[in-house]
Design a protein around this motif. Structure first.
Motif, PDB file in Angstrom:
ATOM      1  N   ASP A  29       0.834  -1.189   0.000  1.00  0.00           N
ATOM      2  CA  ASP A  29       0.000   0.000   0.000  1.00  0.00           C
ATOM      3  C   ASP A  29       0.875   1.247   0.000  1.00  0.00           C
ATOM      4  O   ASP A  29       1.988   1.243   0.545  1.00  0.00           O
ATOM      5  N   THR A  31      -0.331   4.082   1.226  1.00  0.00           N
ATOM      6  CA  THR A  31      -0.762   4.829   2.410  1.00  0.00           C
ATOM      7  C   THR A  31      -0.765   3.893   3.608  1.00  0.00           C
ATOM      8  O   THR A  31      -1.467   2.887   3.596  1.00  0.00           O
ATOM      9  N   TYR A  33       0.420   3.591   8.138  1.00  0.00           N
ATOM     10  CA  TYR A  33       0.905   4.208   9.369  1.00  0.00           C
ATOM     11  C   TYR A  33       1.824   3.232  10.085  1.00  0.00           C
ATOM     12  O   TYR A  33       1.598   2.029  10.079  1.00  0.00           O
ATOM     13  N   SER A  95      -0.086  -0.358  10.001  1.00  0.00           N
ATOM     14  CA  SER A  95      -1.468  -0.455   9.513  1.00  0.00           C
ATOM     15  C   SER A  95      -1.523   0.086   8.094  1.00  0.00           C
ATOM     16  O   SER A  95      -1.001   1.164   7.830  1.00  0.00           O
ATOM     17  N   GLU A  96      -2.152  -0.663   7.203  1.00  0.00           N
ATOM     18  CA  GLU A  96      -2.309  -0.227   5.819  1.00  0.00           C
ATOM     19  C   GLU A  96      -3.681   0.379   5.591  1.00  0.00           C
ATOM     20  O   GLU A  96      -4.651  -0.051   6.191  1.00  0.00           O
ATOM     21  N   ALA A  97      -3.752   1.339   4.683  1.00  0.00           N
ATOM     22  CA  ALA A  97      -5.052   1.913   4.328  1.00  0.00           C
ATOM     23  C   ALA A  97      -5.914   0.859   3.644  1.00  0.00           C
ATOM     24  O   ALA A  97      -7.125   0.802   3.850  1.00  0.00           O
ATOM     25  N   PHE A  98      -5.297  -0.011   2.838  1.00  0.00           N
ATOM     26  CA  PHE A  98      -6.042  -1.040   2.118  1.00  0.00           C
ATOM     27  C   PHE A  98      -6.674  -2.041   3.067  1.00  0.00           C
ATOM     28  O   PHE A  98      -7.773  -2.528   2.844  1.00  0.00           O
ATOM     29  N   ASN A 100      -7.554  -1.818   6.338  1.00  0.00           N
ATOM     30  CA  ASN A 100      -7.969  -0.949   7.443  1.00  0.00           C
ATOM     31  C   ASN A 100      -7.606  -1.317   8.870  1.00  0.00           C
ATOM     32  O   ASN A 100      -6.811  -0.676   9.508  1.00  0.00           O
ATOM     33  N   MET A 103      -3.810  -4.281  12.076  1.00  0.00           N
ATOM     34  CA  MET A 103      -2.503  -3.758  12.453  1.00  0.00           C
ATOM     35  C   MET A 103      -1.584  -4.938  12.736  1.00  0.00           C
ATOM     36  O   MET A 103      -1.885  -5.775  13.577  1.00  0.00           O
TER      37      MET A 103
ATOM     38  N   ARG B  97     -12.315   6.268  12.635  1.00  0.00           N
ATOM     39  CA  ARG B  97     -11.488   6.837  11.574  1.00  0.00           C
ATOM     40  C   ARG B  97     -12.303   7.820  10.761  1.00  0.00           C
ATOM     41  O   ARG B  97     -13.339   7.477  10.229  1.00  0.00           O
ATOM     42  N   ARG B 100     -10.483   6.816   5.149  1.00  0.00           N
ATOM     43  CA  ARG B 100      -9.745   5.594   4.866  1.00  0.00           C
ATOM     44  C   ARG B 100      -8.256   5.753   5.174  1.00  0.00           C
ATOM     45  O   ARG B 100      -7.585   4.818   5.577  1.00  0.00           O
ATOM     46  N   PHE B 103      -5.391   6.965  10.488  1.00  0.00           N
ATOM     47  CA  PHE B 103      -5.292   5.931  11.516  1.00  0.00           C
ATOM     48  C   PHE B 103      -4.980   6.564  12.851  1.00  0.00           C
ATOM     49  O   PHE B 103      -4.259   7.549  12.930  1.00  0.00           O
TER      50      PHE B 103
END
Lengths: 115, 117
Positions: A29, A31, A33, A95-98, A100, A103, B97, B100, B103
């Motif tokens: 991904d 995006t 965190y 954690s990936e945006a894809f 959600n 984690m 959230r 999307r 986080f």
């Protein structure tokens, strides 16, 4: 799926030494965190930092600093002038945006700071 | 604020017995999670919930069931405990959230140490 690797299982240092905990991650991904958590001997998990994939600025908080490098997929954590109270297990997580809510944590690095 | 609390703190079960772990949070968080922590493996997500009445599977859901009847509570059930479920279980919660790509950190409970003999 995303993956987090903390290659250092255990580190032992003497008080006042600097120590760096490594974290390497894998993700498809764009995006995502990254997080660091501390787990002291008492067992609870304490949040330390959150960093998003768009922000590669290094962060410093007191004796703690974090170095995020997308080019090497790393998010390393340095403790300067370590203290006995820093002894804990430290976890890096992603954690990936894809994906959600999934984690993923690394296996953790146990840091022992000796007086 | 108590934050995230877990009941019980310790439990010993015999193989085949059932039990329910209770997680409660007083931060009005929408999202709640159950993890297990095993030596050398970090934390692995069992199930999670994005709101009251909704649950979803995580990385290691087999052998567990969950329910989120009230926003503040998230229950983890073991219907027929097995020695492989010996672990430390952590509950966590986080705010809703906004999008999307956003986080937030998760806040963890103190953990429940479960031994299945």
């Amino acid at each position: 799926a995303q993956k987090v690797t903390q290659a250092q299982t255990e580190i032992s240092v003497v008080e006042k030494e600097d120590v760096t905990l490594d974290c390497v991650y894998e993700t498809r991904d764009t995006t995502y965190y990254l997080f660091w958590y501390k787990q002291p001997p008492s067992g609870e998990l304490v949040f330390l930092i959150r960093r998003n994939s768009f922000d590669e600025q290094n962060e410093i908080s007191g004796r703690y600093s974090w170095n995020f490098q997308k080019s090497t997929s790393s998010f390393n954590f340095t403790i300067t002038a370590s203290q006995v109270v820093d002894s804990a297990v430290y976890f890096c997580a992603l954690s990936e945006a894809f994906n959600n809510n999934d984690m993923r944590f690394g296996a953790g690095t146990r840091l022992t700071v000796k007086p | 604020n108590a934050g995230v609390t877990q009941t019980p703190k310790f439990r010993v079960l015999k193989t085949g017995q059932s039990m329910t772990l209770l997680c409660a949070q007083d931060m009005n968080h929408e999202y709640m999670y159950w993890y297990r922590q095993d030596p050398g493996m970090g934390l692995r997500l069992i199930h999670y919930s994005v709101g009251e009445g909704t649950t979803a599977k995580g990385e290691v859901p087999d052998g567990y069931n969950v329910s989120r009847l009230k926003k503040q509570n998230f229950l983890l059930g073991l219907e027929s405990a097995a020695p492989s479920q010996t672990s430390v279980y952590f509950c966590a919660s986080s705010v809703h959230r906004a999008s999307r790509d956003v986080f937030y950190e998760q806040y963890f409970g103190p953990g429940t140490r479960l031994t299945v003999t």
